[in-house]
Design a protein around this motif. Sequence first.
Motif, PDB file in Angstrom:
ATOM      1  N   TRP A  71      -1.482  10.528  -9.048  1.00 18.29           N
ATOM      2  CA  TRP A  71      -0.761   9.343  -8.596  1.00 18.29           C
ATOM      3  C   TRP A  71       0.725   9.672  -8.689  1.00 18.29           C
ATOM      4  O   TRP A  71       1.176  10.271  -9.664  1.00 18.29           O
ATOM      5  N   SER A  88      -6.874   2.307  -9.956  1.00 22.04           N
ATOM      6  CA  SER A  88      -5.414   2.185  -9.956  1.00 22.04           C
ATOM      7  C   SER A  88      -4.858   2.695 -11.274  1.00 22.04           C
ATOM      8  O   SER A  88      -5.574   2.854 -12.266  1.00 22.04           O
ATOM      9  N   ASP A 114      -2.202   2.107  -6.636  1.00 23.72           N
ATOM     10  CA  ASP A 114      -3.635   2.213  -6.359  1.00 23.72           C
ATOM     11  C   ASP A 114      -4.044   3.676  -6.201  1.00 23.72           C
ATOM     12  O   ASP A 114      -3.211   4.589  -6.221  1.00 23.72           O
ATOM     13  N   LYS A 120       1.212  -1.194  -5.630  1.00 25.52           N
ATOM     14  CA  LYS A 120       0.627  -2.526  -5.525  1.00 25.52           C
ATOM     15  C   LYS A 120       1.480  -3.584  -6.199  1.00 25.52           C
ATOM     16  O   LYS A 120       1.553  -4.733  -5.741  1.00 25.52           O
TER      17      LYS A 120
END
Length: 447
Positions: A71, A88, A114, A120
């Motif tokens: 991420w 997430s 996410d 988000k």
Amino acid sequence: MKFLFILFSLLAISSCKNDDDLMNTASNLKPNDAVTIFIPNEVPEDFILITPIRSDTTYLINREGKEVHKWYATSSPTLMAYLMDDGSLIRTVYTDIDNGIAIGGKTGKLQIIDKDNNLKWEWLLDNSTESLHHDIAILPNGNLLASVWEVKDENSSISNGRDPQKLFENRLIIDKIIEIEPIGSNQANVIWEWSLWDHLIQDFDAAQLNFGTVASHPELFDINMGVGIANFSHGNGLDYILEHDQIVLNSRELSEFFLIDHSTTTAEAASSSGGNSGKGGDLLFRYGNPQNFKTGSSNDQIFNGPHDGTYVGSNVNSLGSFLIFDNLDGIDFSTVKEINVPISIDGRYPSIINQGNVPDSPIWSYSDTAIYSKRTSGAQRLPSGNTLITSNSGLIIREVNTLNQIVWEYNFENEAANQLMLQSNGFKNRSYPVNFAGIQALELIED
């Protein structure tokens, strides 16, 4: 019939493929050069989440040391991150805003990204009077517990009993815990809070607030502790005890961890009554350094500058109730300690005694110069009973068993780690088993 048998067999194999691909059992582990496996049959089927400090990327690796997901968000240097049930990532982010709370561990922002790297939700709490810092904890209802530092000015500090000679920067910076409900893309409802400021005692000035006998009230914080800095408690870790609806707050500066009742209302949390405990927001238990409530001596101090106090419970794979990374246990070594605190079935603790600690020593510990770290770092009890240790200064993640044997290790000084741009191994890292909802949501398929 033969055709149907073959068809059903193929379907069965296909339906099991994803589960098999998630497994990293001892029989098929092929570690890269950064990983050393010492006891193959004890290596769990899990993944490890790593967020290098001040990196904008969080990595999920398998036990071979290979990246399986990541991420990232541009220009968002991160301190800590956790995996959520839907895949997430919730993380604490540095704003680097100069608002006067320039303390190590100040972040100021929370983000949820996410599994496809879309931002988000983002929420900012960073101003001249309060700021987010260090750690968060995810609650079962999806809300978040977050650490906040709050500034108290000179007049307020003195009127609450702080010795002016111990007042640095003409202020105090105290710890607060808030529960927030994320709203929309950048808003949050603060639906509960607890503040250290509501649970003070002092024996310095009878003319000021909170005057009393410190040693008789270990459930309160002596406002004159923490000599030398304005941030006299410096909480650096949060953990949530689901079965008792309680919070573990770890303090580096006071060298203790504290237990707080989360079942209270905000009004009860500011008082000494209410909640499941009947004690409101007063401390249910504290452990590590009884000198903070003027009992015992330096010989009774168990911790020195610790991090990552967590609840592990008492079961077949846990020797005690709490685990902590004791950073400055010695001149050149750190120790992971497990403390066996007798907790009743309804979440009640022994009375805090007026001298020393109960228990007076850890039930299990692991120490090695290789895990020495002056700051940050942590430890996590795994379902097997083994312990995953993060040593930030040592640049390793190490798993050990209850016999203190090394099971598995990831060395961040190895070139294989550098290929993932892992400048460091993070504030603390967390293992997630293959059946964790967030892992399943990522639909990982390994080659």
